[in-house]
Design an enzyme around this catalytic site. Structure first.
Site, PDB file in Angstrom:
ATOM      1  N   ARG A 224       0.861  -1.179   0.000  1.00  0.00           N
ATOM      2  CA  ARG A 224       0.000   0.000   0.000  1.00  0.00           C
ATOM      3  C   ARG A 224       0.896   1.226   0.000  1.00  0.00           C
ATOM      4  NH1 ARG A 224      -3.416  -2.991  -1.304  1.00  0.00           N
ATOM      5  NH2 ARG A 224      -5.522  -3.307  -0.424  1.00  0.00           N
ATOM      6  N   GLU A 252      -2.977   8.346  -3.766  1.00  0.00           N
ATOM      7  CA  GLU A 252      -3.431   7.777  -5.033  1.00  0.00           C
ATOM      8  C   GLU A 252      -4.742   8.458  -5.436  1.00  0.00           C
ATOM      9  OE1 GLU A 252      -3.812   3.530  -4.946  1.00  0.00           O
ATOM     10  OE2 GLU A 252      -1.714   3.218  -4.420  1.00  0.00           O
ATOM     11  N   HIS A 271      -1.645   1.053  -9.454  1.00  0.00           N
ATOM     12  CA  HIS A 271      -2.294   0.105  -8.534  1.00  0.00           C
ATOM     13  C   HIS A 271      -3.081  -0.949  -9.311  1.00  0.00           C
ATOM     14  CE1 HIS A 271      -3.884  -0.245  -4.138  1.00  0.00           C
ATOM     15  NE2 HIS A 271      -3.697  -1.433  -4.690  1.00  0.00           N
TER      16      HIS A 271
END
Length: 308
Positions: A224, A252, A271
Site C-alpha cells: 500500500r 493515489e 495500482h
C-alpha cells in the site's frame, strides 16, 4: 437472507447457493437495489476504499462484510462489533506475484528505458547495455504471507536466494522478524514489500530503511502507498543510488507534479497488481464458499483480526 454483491457477473460465478439465499447486485453505494433490511452478507466494491464504510450504518441486519481485496486497511476498526470482516486472502496471489516478477524483470533489464527509446525511434543498445539481470540476485521479501509465498514460487527458477520477513519471526520456517530489517537490508539486491497497511507498517519504508539498501538495489512496493514515506522515497530515489518499481503511491492517484513520474529509475503502475481478467472468477469462488459457510452456520475463513 439477502446477499449484496457489486458485480452483475458475480451472479453466475457464485456456484449453487441455499434456496433461502437471495443475491442482489449493489454496484453503486448511492443506489440500493432493495430495502436494506434483511441484508446479512455484503460484498463491497473492489478497491472502493473507506467511502464504502458509510453504508455500514444503513444495513441494520448485516452480519458479514466480505472484501474483494487482500488488504483490509480501509475497513479494519470501522465495522460494528457484531459484524465479521473477511478479506480476500489468496484471491490476488497469482496476479500480484505476476506483477512483482514483471516489475523486477522490467527494471533489471531496463525495459522502461527501452520503451522510452522506442517512442523516440532510437536504437539504444549502446546506451543501456549491458543491463542488470535477475539470475543470482538476493531477494528480500518483506511480508511472508500467501502473496510472498507466490512470489517466491515464481522467482525460484531464476536461481535467486531468498530472505523472508514477517511481523513475527518463524525460526522453524526461516522467517525473520521485521525488527531485523536494519541488519537484513544491506545484503539485499531486491527488496519486495508486501505487508498489509496497519499502524505498525505505516511509514515502514522511511529514510533509514532506504539508506540501509545497498547501492544499485531495487525496491518493489506492491503493498500500500502509505507503507512508504513519500518524501523519503522521493529524496532517496532522486539521488539515483537505488531504483524502484511502484504499484502503489501515497496519495493515489499520484499528483501530476510528483517527481516520481519523471525519474528514470522509477517504474510506476497505477495500482493494477490485482486487476486482471481472472479476478472475478477467483473472487466469487471465495464469496460463494463464504456464503455457503455462513448459511450453514460454519466458521468463515479469512477473518480479519488486528488489521490482518
Amino acid at each position: 437472507m439477502k446477499v449484496w454483491i457489486p458485480h452483475q457477473a458475480g451472479l453466475n460465478l457464485l456456484g449453487e447457493l441455499p434456496p433461502d439465499v437471495t443475491v442482489e447486485v449493489f454496484e453503486h453505494t448511492d443506489r440500493m437495489p432493495s430495502e436494506a433490511a434483511g441484508v446479512r452478507f455484503w460484498v463491497p466494491p473492489f478497491l472502493g476504499g473507506s467511502d464504502g464504510t458509510t453504508v455500514l450504518g444503513e444495513l441494520p441486519d448485516l452480519a458479514v462484510v466480505q472484501l474483494l481485496s487482500a488488504g483490509a486497511d480501509a475497513w479494519a476498526g470501522r465495522t460494528p462489533p457484531a459484524v465479521t470482516l473477511c478479506d480476500a486472502r489468496g484471491v490476488h496471489d497469482p496476479a500480484t506475484a505476476e506483477w512483482v516478477v514483471t516489475a523486477i524483470l522490467a527494471q533489471l533489464r531496463a525495459f522502461p528505458a527501452f520503451v522510452r527509446a522506442q517512442a523516440e525511434r532510437r536504437w539504444a543498445y549502446a546506451e543501456h547495455t549491458p543491463t542488470d539481470e535477475l539470475t543470482g540476485k538476493r531477494v528480500l521479501i518483506v511480508g511472508a504471507g500467501s502473496i510472498g509465498t507466490a512470489v517466491c514460487d515464481r522467482l525460484a527458477p531464476f536461481d535467486v536466494s531468498f530472505t523472508l520477513v514477517a511481523r513475527t519471526a518463524r525460526p522453524e520456517q526461516g522467517v525473520h522478524a521485521v525488527e531485523e530489517l536494519p541488519r537484513l537490508l544491506p545484503d539485499a539486491d531486491v527488496v519486495v514489500v508486501l505487508v498489509p497497511l496497519t499502524d505498525q507498517t505505516r511509514g515502514l519504508i522511511d529514510k533509514a530503511f532506504l539508506a540501509a539498501m545497498p547501492d544499485g538495489s531495487l525496491l518493489v512496493n506492491a503493498a500500500r502507498g502509505p507503507v512508504a514515506h513519500t518524501d523519503a522515497l522521493v529524496a532517496e530515489l532522486g539521488t539515483g543510488r537505488i531504483s524502484a518499481a511502484l504499484d502503489v503511491t501515497d496519495p493515489e492517484p499520484l499528483p501530476a507534479d510528483s517527481p516520481l513520474w519523471t525519474m528514470p529509475n522509477v517504474l510506476l503502475t497505477p495500482h493494477v497488481g490485482g486487476s486482471v481478467r481472472g479476478l472475478l472468477p477467483r473472487a466469487y469462488r471465495l464469496v460463494g464458499d463464504q456464503v455457503r459457510r455462513f448459511a450453514a452456520g460454519q466458521p468463515l475463513i479469512n477473518t480479519v483480526v488486528d488489521g490482518y
